[in-house]
Each structure stands twice: as C-alpha cells, then as structure tokens.
Design a protein around this motif. Structure first.
Motif, PDB file in Angstrom:
ATOM      1  N   ALA A  54       0.825  -1.210   0.000  1.00  0.00           N
ATOM      2  CA  ALA A  54       0.000   0.000   0.000  1.00  0.00           C
ATOM      3  C   ALA A  54       0.863   1.266   0.000  1.00  0.00           C
ATOM      4  N   ALA A  55       1.877   1.298   0.834  1.00  0.00           N
ATOM      5  CA  ALA A  55       2.752   2.482   0.880  1.00  0.00           C
ATOM      6  C   ALA A  55       3.497   2.644  -0.439  1.00  0.00           C
ATOM      7  N   GLY A  56       3.963   1.549  -0.993  1.00  0.00           N
ATOM      8  CA  GLY A  56       4.656   1.620  -2.282  1.00  0.00           C
ATOM      9  C   GLY A  56       3.744   2.076  -3.399  1.00  0.00           C
ATOM     10  N   LEU A  62       1.874   8.935  -6.270  1.00  0.00           N
ATOM     11  CA  LEU A  62       2.291  10.329  -6.073  1.00  0.00           C
ATOM     12  C   LEU A  62       3.401  10.723  -7.049  1.00  0.00           C
ATOM     13  N   THR A  63       4.300   9.797  -7.317  1.00  0.00           N
ATOM     14  CA  THR A  63       5.373  10.060  -8.286  1.00  0.00           C
ATOM     15  C   THR A  63       4.787  10.338  -9.660  1.00  0.00           C
ATOM     16  N   TRP A  64       3.802   9.558 -10.055  1.00  0.00           N
ATOM     17  CA  TRP A  64       3.162   9.764 -11.354  1.00  0.00           C
ATOM     18  C   TRP A  64       2.413  11.090 -11.386  1.00  0.00           C
ATOM     19  N   LEU A  77       7.435   1.645  -8.710  1.00  0.00           N
ATOM     20  CA  LEU A  77       6.611   0.452  -8.502  1.00  0.00           C
ATOM     21  C   LEU A  77       7.446  -0.829  -8.579  1.00  0.00           C
ATOM     22  N   TYR A  78       8.395  -0.880  -9.494  1.00  0.00           N
ATOM     23  CA  TYR A  78       9.253  -2.059  -9.588  1.00  0.00           C
ATOM     24  C   TYR A  78      10.118  -2.196  -8.338  1.00  0.00           C
ATOM     25  N   GLY A  79      10.604  -1.089  -7.798  1.00  0.00           N
ATOM     26  CA  GLY A  79      11.364  -1.134  -6.551  1.00  0.00           C
ATOM     27  C   GLY A  79      10.530  -1.693  -5.410  1.00  0.00           C
ATOM     28  N   ALA A 140      14.216   4.439  -4.475  1.00  0.00           N
ATOM     29  CA  ALA A 140      13.312   5.135  -3.549  1.00  0.00           C
ATOM     30  C   ALA A 140      12.114   4.249  -3.210  1.00  0.00           C
ATOM     31  N   GLY A 141      11.523   3.608  -4.220  1.00  0.00           N
ATOM     32  CA  GLY A 141      10.415   2.681  -3.973  1.00  0.00           C
ATOM     33  C   GLY A 141      10.850   1.506  -3.123  1.00  0.00           C
ATOM     34  N   PHE A 142      12.048   1.006  -3.385  1.00  0.00           N
ATOM     35  CA  PHE A 142      12.608  -0.105  -2.624  1.00  0.00           C
ATOM     36  C   PHE A 142      12.760   0.269  -1.153  1.00  0.00           C
ATOM     37  N   VAL A 143      13.346   1.437  -0.899  1.00  0.00           N
ATOM     38  CA  VAL A 143      13.584   1.877   0.483  1.00  0.00           C
ATOM     39  C   VAL A 143      12.267   2.146   1.208  1.00  0.00           C
TER      40      VAL A 143
END
Length: 168
Positions: A54-56, A62-64, A77-79, A140-143
């Motif tokens: 959910a957070a990712g 938000l990035t989009w 999203l891939y991260g 960033a998505g990964f973290v």
C-alpha cells in the motif's frame, strides 16, 4: 553446616543489571505461556506485506501525479515489487507451521536466503524488465517498502493495547 555457592568472577561483559535480570527470571508454566501468547499475538506477516504494498503504491501514484512520467512511476513500482514479492514468498513459506523449533528455525534461514536471492535477481533484471528505468526512483520505492516494515510493526494492535496484567 551450610554450603554457600561460590561467587562467580565478574566478567567485563556482565553488569549488575544482567545479574539482577537473571535473578528475577522465572520460567513460565505451559498455562502461563499460553495466556501470554493470547495476550500478545504475533503480527501477521501478510499484514506487513500489505502495508508495504500500500505504501509503495501510494508513493508510485504520487510520483506519477507529480512528475507525469509513467517510466518514473513504473521504476518506483518495480522497486516496491522487489521488496513485496520476495516478502510474500517468505510469508507464505513461514505460514506453513513446522512442529519442531529447530526445523522452523532452519526453514526460516532457508526461506530468508530465497527471499534475498529473489530480491537481488529482481534488482539485476530491472534494466531489462522496466523500460526507461530510473535507478534513483526504483531505489526510492525499494527503500520506502523496506522501511514500512517498522511502521507496520509500530502500528500493530498489540502495541497500542494497554499493558497486560501480570501473570504472577
């Protein structure tokens, strides 16, 4: 004639607090352990994976919205997926209970290794899988997905509950 236990020599690694804690330690009976487990349920690993997803998803959305770039949001999203998919594999494997503690511990280590290998494989495959990959956005998505684990644990209902009554 009474025999006193000889005092053991103090180690540089043992302090008075450690000795006090050891003196106060009292093993629980089977019934007390059952009551403690009822009052302190373990958080579901699926709940944590859901929080991560959910957070990712929120960060990718938000990035989009902010950038308007599909490639950037896809990288985020891939991260997130590089965290959520391996965590799902581990959660699924660990949800199958094993009878012996040693077997459960060995299973955890094996499945944790599988999770790490799967995560690394996904990160290595990223440039081939994600068109227009942005490494900073993916990381960033990964973290974000990795750090949500701590938020999910902090928000666990058992943590917010009032302290359980003493089992004594």
């Amino acid at each position: 004639m009474t025999h006193e236990m000889p005092s053991r020599p103090k180690s540089a690694f043992v302090d008075d607090e450690d000795e006090a804690a050891q003196a106060e330690f009292k093993p629980l009976s089977a019934e007390e352990a059952r009551q403690w487990r009822e009052q302190h349920p373990a958080p579901s690993p699926w709940r944590i994976v859901a929080w991560q997803a959910a957070a990712g998803g929120l960060v990718a959305g938000l990035t989009w919205l902010v950038s308007g770039r599909d490639a950037l949001a896809g990288s985020v999203l891939y991260g997130v997926l590089a965290v959520v998919l391996p965590a799902s594999v581990l959660a699924r494997a660990m949800s199958r209970r094993s009878g012996a503690a040693a077997a459960a511990l060995a299973g955890f280590f094996v499945w944790e290794l599988v999770k790490i290998v799967l995560t690394v494989a996904m990160l290595v495959a990223a440039p081939k899988v994600v068109p227009g990959l942005s490494w900073p956005a993916m990381l960033a998505g990964f973290v974000v997905a990795m750090k949500v684990y701590w938020v999910a644990m902090w928000l666990h209902p058992a943590r917010r509950r009032s302290p359980a009554k003493n089992l004594n």
